[in-house]
Design a protein around this motif. Structure first.
Motif, PDB file in Angstrom:
ATOM      1  N   PRO A   1       0.829  -1.217   0.000  1.00  0.00           N
ATOM      2  CA  PRO A   1       0.000   0.000   0.000  1.00  0.00           C
ATOM      3  C   PRO A   1       0.859   1.261   0.000  1.00  0.00           C
ATOM      4  O   PRO A   1       2.072   1.212   0.266  1.00  0.00           O
ATOM      5  CB  PRO A   1      -0.784  -0.128   1.306  1.00  0.00           C
ATOM      6  N   ALA A   2       0.230   2.383  -0.289  1.00  0.00           N
ATOM      7  CA  ALA A   2       0.933   3.672  -0.245  1.00  0.00           C
ATOM      8  C   ALA A   2       1.219   4.046   1.211  1.00  0.00           C
ATOM      9  O   ALA A   2       0.608   3.522   2.143  1.00  0.00           O
ATOM     10  CB  ALA A   2       0.078   4.750  -0.909  1.00  0.00           C
ATOM     11  N   GLU A   3       2.171   4.987   1.404  1.00  0.00           N
ATOM     12  CA  GLU A   3       2.561   5.376   2.757  1.00  0.00           C
ATOM     13  C   GLU A   3       1.376   5.891   3.570  1.00  0.00           C
ATOM     14  O   GLU A   3       1.223   5.558   4.749  1.00  0.00           O
ATOM     15  CB  GLU A   3       3.665   6.444   2.702  1.00  0.00           C
ATOM     16  N   ASP A   4       0.534   6.727   2.956  1.00  0.00           N
ATOM     17  CA  ASP A   4      -0.576   7.275   3.731  1.00  0.00           C
ATOM     18  C   ASP A   4      -1.631   6.217   4.053  1.00  0.00           C
ATOM     19  O   ASP A   4      -2.371   6.334   5.032  1.00  0.00           O
ATOM     20  CB  ASP A   4      -1.207   8.491   3.030  1.00  0.00           C
ATOM     21  N   ASP A   5      -1.685   5.155   3.260  1.00  0.00           N
ATOM     22  CA  ASP A   5      -2.592   4.059   3.592  1.00  0.00           C
ATOM     23  C   ASP A   5      -2.053   3.246   4.768  1.00  0.00           C
ATOM     24  O   ASP A   5      -2.823   2.723   5.582  1.00  0.00           O
ATOM     25  CB  ASP A   5      -2.813   3.166   2.370  1.00  0.00           C
ATOM     26  N   TRP A   6      -0.730   3.141   4.869  1.00  0.00           N
ATOM     27  CA  TRP A   6      -0.142   2.550   6.073  1.00  0.00           C
ATOM     28  C   TRP A   6      -0.501   3.382   7.296  1.00  0.00           C
ATOM     29  O   TRP A   6      -0.765   2.849   8.383  1.00  0.00           O
ATOM     30  CB  TRP A   6       1.377   2.461   5.948  1.00  0.00           C
ATOM     31  N   VAL A   7      -0.497   4.701   7.128  1.00  0.00           N
ATOM     32  CA  VAL A   7      -0.883   5.580   8.230  1.00  0.00           C
ATOM     33  C   VAL A   7      -2.317   5.299   8.666  1.00  0.00           C
ATOM     34  O   VAL A   7      -2.609   5.143   9.857  1.00  0.00           O
ATOM     35  CB  VAL A   7      -0.739   7.067   7.825  1.00  0.00           C
ATOM     36  N   ALA A   8      -3.215   5.215   7.694  1.00  0.00           N
ATOM     37  CA  ALA A   8      -4.620   4.956   8.009  1.00  0.00           C
ATOM     38  C   ALA A   8      -4.785   3.622   8.724  1.00  0.00           C
ATOM     39  O   ALA A   8      -5.523   3.500   9.700  1.00  0.00           O
ATOM     40  CB  ALA A   8      -5.450   4.979   6.724  1.00  0.00           C
ATOM     41  N   LEU A   9      -4.061   2.610   8.232  1.00  0.00           N
ATOM     42  CA  LEU A   9      -4.160   1.286   8.839  1.00  0.00           C
ATOM     43  C   LEU A   9      -3.583   1.299  10.250  1.00  0.00           C
ATOM     44  O   LEU A   9      -4.185   0.761  11.191  1.00  0.00           O
ATOM     45  CB  LEU A   9      -3.412   0.275   7.970  1.00  0.00           C
ATOM     46  N   GLY A  10      -2.405   1.930  10.401  1.00  0.00           N
ATOM     47  CA  GLY A  10      -1.787   1.975  11.718  1.00  0.00           C
ATOM     48  C   GLY A  10      -2.632   2.716  12.730  1.00  0.00           C
ATOM     49  O   GLY A  10      -2.743   2.306  13.892  1.00  0.00           O
ATOM     50  N   GLN A  11      -3.266   3.785  12.302  1.00  0.00           N
ATOM     51  CA  GLN A  11      -4.117   4.543  13.215  1.00  0.00           C
ATOM     52  C   GLN A  11      -5.328   3.727  13.638  1.00  0.00           C
ATOM     53  O   GLN A  11      -5.701   3.689  14.807  1.00  0.00           O
ATOM     54  CB  GLN A  11      -4.578   5.843  12.557  1.00  0.00           C
ATOM     55  N   SER A  12      -5.931   3.029  12.691  1.00  0.00           N
ATOM     56  CA  SER A  12      -7.140   2.250  13.010  1.00  0.00           C
ATOM     57  C   SER A  12      -6.844   1.098  13.963  1.00  0.00           C
ATOM     58  O   SER A  12      -7.719   0.665  14.715  1.00  0.00           O
ATOM     59  CB  SER A  12      -7.767   1.706  11.724  1.00  0.00           C
ATOM     60  N   LEU A  13      -5.589   0.617  13.946  1.00  0.00           N
ATOM     61  CA  LEU A  13      -5.215  -0.526  14.787  1.00  0.00           C
ATOM     62  C   LEU A  13      -4.477  -0.112  16.054  1.00  0.00           C
ATOM     63  O   LEU A  13      -4.023  -0.971  16.818  1.00  0.00           O
ATOM     64  CB  LEU A  13      -4.337  -1.486  13.970  1.00  0.00           C
ATOM     65  N   GLY A  14      -4.350   1.191  16.270  1.00  0.00           N
ATOM     66  CA  GLY A  14      -3.716   1.663  17.491  1.00  0.00           C
ATOM     67  C   GLY A  14      -2.205   1.601  17.486  1.00  0.00           C
ATOM     68  O   GLY A  14      -1.582   1.608  18.552  1.00  0.00           O
ATOM     69  N   ALA A  15      -1.592   1.555  16.314  1.00  0.00           N
ATOM     70  CA  ALA A  15      -0.131   1.511  16.249  1.00  0.00           C
ATOM     71  C   ALA A  15       0.492   2.870  16.581  1.00  0.00           C
ATOM     72  O   ALA A  15       1.644   2.932  16.996  1.00  0.00           O
ATOM     73  CB  ALA A  15       0.315   1.070  14.854  1.00  0.00           C
TER      74      ALA A  15
END
Length: 216
Positions: free
Chosen positions: A52-66
């Motif tokens: 995924p793109a970098e900002d999609d990693w951000v979205a995923l990490g935020q949703s999972l509490g990373a």
């Protein structure tokens, strides 16, 4: 600072900004280009990389509490956003659950590789199937739980279809690896054809020379 470090810093900054200002994981790129995944097989082994793109990693990490939420407490700045994703058990469990492979109805045993090069190489998973691979059911449902507009294109080496589009409503595709477009059989057939053509050419040359001699 190298390119990868720069991206990691951007990922961290974007993650903090996203959490602080929007609170919405879907603020990334659900309507942008689809995420790319690649699959390759070797005997009973299957390798998949999901990028995924970098900002999609951000979205995923935020949703999972990373990432920490700066509105509720301090944010650790000694780690980059990439490092926080790498160290998140929730992220690793999510990837294992949402990228899977099965063969003849039986799940292939999967292993998530270390996320050391997460931004450069994406998430890499290896699957060991019960038998040498012919046809697989490959499931990719990552990100579509954040926003159904997310899509992933899976590219398969020497397989049918060569590309599959994964969506929120179509998260599993069957991929056939038994028919390669340029495998040993076609190459052998081509070699036989070349040999036959060469033999025919030589025979025609001999006949032509004999015919010329007989008319002299």
């Amino acid at each position: 600072m190298n390119h990868r470090s720069s991206l990691a810093g951007m990922l961290f900054a974007a993650g903090v900004t996203l959490v602080a200002t929007t609170g919405a994981p879907a603020a990334a790129h659900p309507f942008g280009p689809p995420t790319l995944a690649r699959v390759a097989v070797d005997g009973a082994r299957v390798d998949i990389s999901w990028q995924p793109a970098e900002d999609d990693w951000v979205a995923l990490g935020q949703s999972l509490g990373a990432f920490e939420d700066p509105t509720t407490g301090p944010v650790a700045t000694q780690l980059t956003g990439e490092q926080k994703l790498q160290g998140s058990t929730a992220v690793r469990d999510y990837l294992r659950e949402r990228i899977t492979v099965s063969q003849d109805g039986q799940p292939c045993r999967g292993e998530l590789q270390p996320l050391d090069a997460l931004l450069a190489q994406g998430a890499r998973l290896t699957f060991d199937c019960p038998a040498p691979v012919s046809t697989l059911d490959i499931t990719v449902t990552a990100l579509t739980d954040l926003n159904p507009a997310y899509r992933t294109v899976l590219r398969a080496e020497s397989a049918t279809p060569a590309e599959s589009l994964y969506t929120a409503t179509d998260g599993t595709h069957q991929v056939d690896f038994s028919r390669s477009g340029g495998g040993p059989a076609p190459a052998a057939g081509l070699a036989v054809g070349i040999t036959a053509a060469g033999g025919l050419g030589a025979l025609l040359l001999v006949l032509s020379r004999r015919r010329t001699r007989s008319t002299r």
